[in-house]
Design a protein around this motif. Structure first.
Motif, PDB file in Angstrom:
ATOM      1  N   ASP A  46       0.832  -1.206   0.000  1.00 38.86           N
ATOM      2  CA  ASP A  46       0.000   0.000   0.000  1.00 38.86           C
ATOM      3  C   ASP A  46       0.865   1.253   0.000  1.00 38.86           C
ATOM      4  OD1 ASP A  46      -2.308  -1.522   0.005  1.00 38.86           O
ATOM      5  OD2 ASP A  46      -2.483  -1.488   2.194  1.00 38.86           O
ATOM      6  N   LEU A  47       1.968   1.201   0.734  1.00 40.99           N
ATOM      7  CA  LEU A  47       2.885   2.339   0.765  1.00 40.99           C
ATOM      8  C   LEU A  47       3.504   2.569  -0.613  1.00 40.99           C
ATOM      9  CD1 LEU A  47       4.695   1.727   4.156  1.00 40.99           C
ATOM     10  CD2 LEU A  47       2.894   3.382   3.657  1.00 40.99           C
ATOM     11  N   ARG A  48       3.895   1.479  -1.272  1.00 42.75           N
ATOM     12  CA  ARG A  48       4.463   1.603  -2.620  1.00 42.75           C
ATOM     13  C   ARG A  48       3.422   2.158  -3.599  1.00 42.75           C
ATOM     14  NH1 ARG A  48       7.338  -2.812  -0.925  1.00 42.75           N
ATOM     15  NH2 ARG A  48       5.792  -4.324  -1.618  1.00 42.75           N
ATOM     16  N   ALA A  49       2.189   1.704  -3.482  1.00 39.58           N
ATOM     17  CA  ALA A  49       1.122   2.204  -4.363  1.00 39.58           C
ATOM     18  C   ALA A  49       0.898   3.702  -4.143  1.00 39.58           C
ATOM     19  CB  ALA A  49      -0.169   1.431  -4.130  1.00 39.58           C
ATOM     20  N   ALA A  50       0.915   4.124  -2.900  1.00 32.18           N
ATOM     21  CA  ALA A  50       0.744   5.544  -2.603  1.00 32.18           C
ATOM     22  C   ALA A  50       1.922   6.348  -3.150  1.00 32.18           C
ATOM     23  CB  ALA A  50       0.604   5.759  -1.098  1.00 32.18           C
ATOM     24  N   ALA A  51       3.135   5.839  -2.983  1.00 31.19           N
ATOM     25  CA  ALA A  51       4.316   6.526  -3.516  1.00 31.19           C
ATOM     26  C   ALA A  51       4.243   6.620  -5.032  1.00 31.19           C
ATOM     27  CB  ALA A  51       5.579   5.802  -3.072  1.00 31.19           C
ATOM     28  N   THR A  79       5.664  16.549  -3.026  1.00 31.14           N
ATOM     29  CA  THR A  79       5.033  15.289  -3.410  1.00 31.14           C
ATOM     30  C   THR A  79       6.106  14.222  -3.597  1.00 31.14           C
ATOM     31  OG1 THR A  79       3.195  16.453  -4.435  1.00 31.14           O
ATOM     32  CG2 THR A  79       3.545  14.208  -5.137  1.00 31.14           C
ATOM     33  N   ARG A  80       7.195  14.587  -4.250  1.00 32.15           N
ATOM     34  CA  ARG A  80       8.305  13.639  -4.443  1.00 32.15           C
ATOM     35  C   ARG A  80       8.981  13.292  -3.120  1.00 32.15           C
ATOM     36  NH1 ARG A  80      10.274  16.879  -9.698  1.00 32.15           N
ATOM     37  NH2 ARG A  80       8.816  15.931 -11.171  1.00 32.15           N
ATOM     38  N   LEU A  81       9.114  14.285  -2.239  1.00 33.12           N
ATOM     39  CA  LEU A  81       9.729  14.028  -0.935  1.00 33.12           C
ATOM     40  C   LEU A  81       8.905  13.020  -0.133  1.00 33.12           C
ATOM     41  CD1 LEU A  81      11.821  14.666   1.279  1.00 33.12           C
ATOM     42  CD2 LEU A  81      10.326  16.533   1.983  1.00 33.12           C
ATOM     43  N   VAL A  82       7.610  13.201  -0.108  1.00 30.17           N
ATOM     44  CA  VAL A  82       6.745  12.272   0.624  1.00 30.17           C
ATOM     45  C   VAL A  82       6.790  10.895  -0.038  1.00 30.17           C
ATOM     46  CG1 VAL A  82       4.377  11.754   1.342  1.00 30.17           C
ATOM     47  CG2 VAL A  82       5.289  14.069   1.613  1.00 30.17           C
ATOM     48  N   ALA A  83       6.777  10.838  -1.367  1.00 27.51           N
ATOM     49  CA  ALA A  83       6.856   9.543  -2.068  1.00 27.51           C
ATOM     50  C   ALA A  83       8.140   8.818  -1.702  1.00 27.51           C
ATOM     51  CB  ALA A  83       6.769   9.750  -3.577  1.00 27.51           C
ATOM     52  N   GLU A  84       9.240   9.537  -1.705  1.00 24.12           N
ATOM     53  CA  GLU A  84      10.528   8.934  -1.342  1.00 24.12           C
ATOM     54  C   GLU A  84      10.517   8.441   0.108  1.00 24.12           C
ATOM     55  OE1 GLU A  84      14.844  10.870  -0.602  1.00 24.12           O
ATOM     56  OE2 GLU A  84      13.990  11.226  -2.589  1.00 24.12           O
ATOM     57  N   THR A  85       9.919   9.233   0.969  1.00 24.96           N
ATOM     58  CA  THR A  85       9.832   8.868   2.381  1.00 24.96           C
ATOM     59  C   THR A  85       8.987   7.611   2.572  1.00 24.96           C
ATOM     60  OG1 THR A  85      10.064  11.192   2.991  1.00 24.96           O
ATOM     61  CG2 THR A  85       9.188   9.721   4.663  1.00 24.96           C
ATOM     62  N   LEU A  86       7.914   7.482   1.812  1.00 28.40           N
ATOM     63  CA  LEU A  86       7.064   6.289   1.916  1.00 28.40           C
ATOM     64  C   LEU A  86       7.801   5.031   1.457  1.00 28.40           C
ATOM     65  CD1 LEU A  86       3.674   7.663   0.583  1.00 28.40           C
ATOM     66  CD2 LEU A  86       4.284   7.150   2.957  1.00 28.40           C
ATOM     67  N   ARG A  87       8.693   5.181   0.498  1.00 25.87           N
ATOM     68  CA  ARG A  87       9.419   4.026  -0.034  1.00 25.87           C
ATOM     69  C   ARG A  87      10.541   3.550   0.885  1.00 25.87           C
ATOM     70  NH1 ARG A  87       8.619   6.682  -5.074  1.00 25.87           N
ATOM     71  NH2 ARG A  87       7.250   5.410  -6.342  1.00 25.87           N
TER      72      ARG A  87
END
Length: 102
Positions: A46-51, A79-87
């Motif tokens: 789910d985290l990867r899907a959100a990222a 948006t990219r920072l949060v995506a990277e953080t989720l990954r």
């Protein structure tokens, strides 16, 4: 969809922090801590899907159609920072690792 909703809320909170403080470090901390608190119980898929959804959003923000250039740059960056953080669990802060919250 819940993971994407939470991820977008973290992006929004990060942008608000940046606007209120004009501090990039505070915004980065807000992104990290927000991701940790919001997603601590989520499945890695789910985290990867959100990222992935955040990455797609960052690539499809149009200037001037959607917003002016400075606003679009800020939205893309956070948006990219949060995506990277989720990954990367190690970047999500103490709450994602089971440590005591700071």
């Amino acid at each position: 969809l819940a993971s994407i909703d939470l991820a977008l809320r973290v992006v929004a909170a990060t942008l608000v922090t940046k606007a209120e403080t004009s501090d990039d470090d505070a915004a980065a901390i807000a992104a990290r801590d927000g991701a940790a608190l919001s997603t601590a119980e989520m499945h890695p898929d789910d985290l990867r899907a959100a990222a992935d959804a955040l990455d797609a959003l960052s690539l499809n923000i149009g200037v001037p159609r959607d917003m002016d250039e400075p606003a679009a740059n800020a939205l893309r960056a956070y948006t990219r920072l949060v995506a990277e953080t989720l990954r990367e669990p190690s970047r999500r802060g103490p709450a994602s690792r089971g440590d005591a919250a700071a």
